[in-house]
Design a protein around this motif. Structure first.
Motif, PDB file in Angstrom:
ATOM      1  N   LYS A   6      43.531  28.114  30.905  1.00  0.00           N
ATOM      2  CA  LYS A   6      44.455  28.098  31.821  1.00  0.00           C
ATOM      3  C   LYS A   6      43.987  27.802  33.300  1.00  0.00           C
ATOM      4  CE  LYS A   6      47.353  32.187  32.969  1.00  0.00           C
ATOM      5  NZ  LYS A   6      47.528  33.659  32.573  1.00  0.00           N
ATOM      6  N   SER A   7      43.050  28.076  33.538  1.00  0.00           N
ATOM      7  CA  SER A   7      42.365  27.530  34.854  1.00  0.00           C
ATOM      8  C   SER A   7      41.280  26.226  34.873  1.00  0.00           C
ATOM      9  CB  SER A   7      41.742  28.885  35.590  1.00  0.00           C
ATOM     10  OG  SER A   7      42.741  30.003  35.660  1.00  0.00           O
ATOM     11  N   PRO A  12      37.686  33.881  37.065  1.00  0.00           N
ATOM     12  CA  PRO A  12      37.014  34.682  37.879  1.00  0.00           C
ATOM     13  C   PRO A  12      36.329  35.977  37.140  1.00  0.00           C
ATOM     14  CG  PRO A  12      39.351  34.917  38.166  1.00  0.00           C
ATOM     15  CD  PRO A  12      39.062  33.809  37.082  1.00  0.00           C
ATOM     16  N   ILE A  14      34.404  39.410  38.094  1.00  0.00           N
ATOM     17  CA  ILE A  14      34.119  40.462  39.192  1.00  0.00           C
ATOM     18  C   ILE A  14      32.814  41.413  38.435  1.00  0.00           C
ATOM     19  CG2 ILE A  14      34.625  42.535  40.333  1.00  0.00           C
ATOM     20  CD1 ILE A  14      37.832  41.520  39.319  1.00  0.00           C
ATOM     21  N   LEU A  26      32.482  38.495  43.378  1.00  0.00           N
ATOM     22  CA  LEU A  26      32.989  37.502  42.466  1.00  0.00           C
ATOM     23  C   LEU A  26      32.513  36.128  42.046  1.00  0.00           C
ATOM     24  CD1 LEU A  26      36.674  37.367  41.827  1.00  0.00           C
ATOM     25  CD2 LEU A  26      35.684  35.247  42.221  1.00  0.00           C
ATOM     26  N   TRP A  28      32.385  32.835  38.896  1.00  0.00           N
ATOM     27  CA  TRP A  28      32.967  32.060  37.976  1.00  0.00           C
ATOM     28  C   TRP A  28      32.385  32.119  36.577  1.00  0.00           C
ATOM     29  CZ3 TRP A  28      37.992  31.233  39.649  1.00  0.00           C
ATOM     30  CH2 TRP A  28      38.355  31.343  40.900  1.00  0.00           C
ATOM     31  N   TYR A  34      30.182  32.737  29.475  1.00  0.00           N
ATOM     32  CA  TYR A  34      30.420  34.104  29.134  1.00  0.00           C
ATOM     33  C   TYR A  34      29.718  34.396  27.943  1.00  0.00           C
ATOM     34  CZ  TYR A  34      33.875  37.437  26.950  1.00  0.00           C
ATOM     35  OH  TYR A  34      34.241  38.311  26.304  1.00  0.00           O
ATOM     36  N   ARG A  48      30.285  26.456  40.678  1.00  0.00           N
ATOM     37  CA  ARG A  48      31.074  25.787  41.283  1.00  0.00           C
ATOM     38  C   ARG A  48      30.500  24.549  42.207  1.00  0.00           C
ATOM     39  NH1 ARG A  48      36.606  28.029  43.273  1.00  0.00           N
ATOM     40  NH2 ARG A  48      35.332  29.136  44.445  1.00  0.00           N
ATOM     41  N   VAL A  71      38.185  43.052  29.911  1.00  0.00           N
ATOM     42  CA  VAL A  71      39.029  41.466  30.077  1.00  0.00           C
ATOM     43  C   VAL A  71      40.377  42.119  30.426  1.00  0.00           C
ATOM     44  CG1 VAL A  71      40.170  39.919  28.833  1.00  0.00           C
ATOM     45  CG2 VAL A  71      37.940  40.483  28.196  1.00  0.00           C
ATOM     46  N   ASP A  76      42.641  36.496  31.684  1.00  0.00           N
ATOM     47  CA  ASP A  76      42.026  35.150  32.378  1.00  0.00           C
ATOM     48  C   ASP A  76      41.203  35.699  33.662  1.00  0.00           C
ATOM     49  OD1 ASP A  76      43.829  36.207  33.746  1.00  0.00           O
ATOM     50  OD2 ASP A  76      45.065  34.529  33.971  1.00  0.00           O
ATOM     51  N   THR A  77      40.657  36.925  33.469  1.00  0.00           N
ATOM     52  CA  THR A  77      39.824  37.402  34.293  1.00  0.00           C
ATOM     53  C   THR A  77      38.861  38.567  33.617  1.00  0.00           C
ATOM     54  OG1 THR A  77      41.331  37.518  36.168  1.00  0.00           O
ATOM     55  CG2 THR A  77      39.510  39.021  36.679  1.00  0.00           C
ATOM     56  N   ILE A  78      37.686  38.433  34.132  1.00  0.00           N
ATOM     57  CA  ILE A  78      36.652  39.274  33.423  1.00  0.00           C
ATOM     58  C   ILE A  78      35.883  40.398  34.460  1.00  0.00           C
ATOM     59  CG2 ILE A  78      34.162  39.120  32.386  1.00  0.00           C
ATOM     60  CD1 ILE A  78      35.133  36.165  31.526  1.00  0.00           C
ATOM     61  N   LEU A  79      35.678  41.324  34.049  1.00  0.00           N
ATOM     62  CA  LEU A  79      35.214  42.483  34.802  1.00  0.00           C
ATOM     63  C   LEU A  79      33.931  42.805  34.267  1.00  0.00           C
ATOM     64  CD1 LEU A  79      35.243  44.720  37.119  1.00  0.00           C
ATOM     65  CD2 LEU A  79      36.509  46.077  35.699  1.00  0.00           C
TER      66      LEU A  79
ATOM     67  N   ILE B  14      40.980  40.910  44.688  1.00  0.00           N
ATOM     68  CA  ILE B  14      40.910  41.946  43.934  1.00  0.00           C
ATOM     69  C   ILE B  14      41.278  43.132  44.626  1.00  0.00           C
ATOM     70  CG2 ILE B  14      39.138  43.408  42.681  1.00  0.00           C
ATOM     71  CD1 ILE B  14      36.998  40.877  43.464  1.00  0.00           C
ATOM     72  N   LEU B  26      43.010  41.386  39.381  1.00  0.00           N
ATOM     73  CA  LEU B  26      43.014  40.472  40.146  1.00  0.00           C
ATOM     74  C   LEU B  26      44.263  39.462  40.208  1.00  0.00           C
ATOM     75  CD1 LEU B  26      39.907  38.117  40.523  1.00  0.00           C
ATOM     76  CD2 LEU B  26      41.857  37.037  40.010  1.00  0.00           C
ATOM     77  N   ARG B  48      50.936  32.314  40.518  1.00  0.00           N
ATOM     78  CA  ARG B  48      50.576  31.079  40.042  1.00  0.00           C
ATOM     79  C   ARG B  48      51.818  30.526  38.955  1.00  0.00           C
ATOM     80  NH1 ARG B  48      44.587  30.833  38.184  1.00  0.00           N
ATOM     81  NH2 ARG B  48      45.354  32.572  36.995  1.00  0.00           N
ATOM     82  N   THR B  77      37.102  35.098  48.939  1.00  0.00           N
ATOM     83  CA  THR B  77      37.289  36.122  47.902  1.00  0.00           C
ATOM     84  C   THR B  77      37.772  37.176  48.805  1.00  0.00           C
ATOM     85  OG1 THR B  77      36.077  35.262  46.071  1.00  0.00           O
ATOM     86  CG2 THR B  77      37.179  37.432  45.906  1.00  0.00           C
ATOM     87  N   PHE B  98      42.416  45.901  33.819  1.00  0.00           N
ATOM     88  CA  PHE B  98      41.220  45.797  32.778  1.00  0.00           C
ATOM     89  C   PHE B  98      41.330  47.136  31.725  1.00  0.00           C
ATOM     90  CE2 PHE B  98      40.509  43.535  36.810  1.00  0.00           C
ATOM     91  CZ  PHE B  98      40.099  42.287  36.195  1.00  0.00           C
ATOM     92  N   ARG B 100      40.826  46.553  28.501  1.00  0.00           N
ATOM     93  CA  ARG B 100      40.240  46.300  27.188  1.00  0.00           C
ATOM     94  C   ARG B 100      38.965  46.024  27.444  1.00  0.00           C
ATOM     95  NH1 ARG B 100      44.099  41.732  25.343  1.00  0.00           N
ATOM     96  NH2 ARG B 100      43.647  41.025  27.421  1.00  0.00           N
ATOM     97  N   LEU B 107      37.965  43.309  20.963  1.00  0.00           N
ATOM     98  CA  LEU B 107      38.594  44.328  22.301  1.00  0.00           C
ATOM     99  C   LEU B 107      39.043  45.489  22.052  1.00  0.00           C
ATOM    100  CD1 LEU B 107      40.743  41.288  23.942  1.00  0.00           C
ATOM    101  CD2 LEU B 107      38.221  42.145  24.635  1.00  0.00           C
TER     102      LEU B 107
END
Lengths: 123, 123
Positions: A6-7, A12, A14, A26, A28, A34, A48, A71, A76-79, B14, B26, B48, B77, B98, B100, B107
């Motif tokens: 997607k990105s 991102p 966190i 935060l 990437w 991952y 980056r 997730v 599309d974002t991870i914590l 965030i 996020l 987006r 950020t 978040f 999951r 998950l």
């Protein structure tokens, strides 16, 4: 499981202190970062600016031990819930990278330095 | 104050519960969304997918009252400390997006639904 497409390959991530709940930073992740994070249980990001994997703490020793990974609903974002070794996630020596609060037209430093960046990053 | 140019006009923001410390979601902000958030003290993001300002809660009523705004060391950020009206930030009805946790190869849902999405978003 994560929607890296997607990105443009990066999502991102966190990092939150597992004990205090403080949001630390935060960064990437690409798929490789991952996967390495899950495998080693240490936070690995994708830088980056340097365009390569960034094993958090590889220079300073301030690694992040990963306790839990979450997730979000869009995948599309991870914590990450982490234990921050050394007590500071920020390269400027603060526990959190979010050490400045917006007040009026300016920023006020609200964090306290845990270490002197010059002493830790001997460049 | 915020480096919007770095990431093509959008920076990640965030949202964290001001009272409990739970990371809620996020989303993304452009300069306009950021300015509106500061002015109104209600979280305004940039969608987006819809390519326009997203006044969080404009449909569901679940607005985010912004208590504090933080900026990270790289000024790319944003961290909002908010009061989440309605108790759920996620459009799927969970307090946090978040909800999951990564466990093994899968998950696991760890959050509890506060509302039924079908009842709130009557589409």
């Amino acid at each position: 499981m994560i929607d890296f497409a997607k990105s443009g390959g990066l999502v991102p991530a966190i990092a939150q202190d597992a004990d205090t709940g403080q949001v630390l930073m935060l960064a990437w992740m690409n798929r490789e970062a991952y996967d390495e994070t899950l495998r080693t249980r240490r936070a690995c990001y994708f830088s980056r600016s340097r365009n390569k994997l960034w094993r958090k703490g590889e220079e300073s020793g301030h690694v992040q031990e990963v306790r839990e990974v979450y997730v979000d609903c869009d995948a599309d974002t991870i914590l990450l819930k982490v234990k921050q070794v050394g007590g500071a996630a920020c390269h400027e020596g603060y526990p959190s990278c979010f050490f400045r609060r917006v007040e009026g037209d300016g920023l006020t430093v609200v964090g306290e330095r845990v270490f002197d960046p010059k002493a830790v990053y001997k460049k």
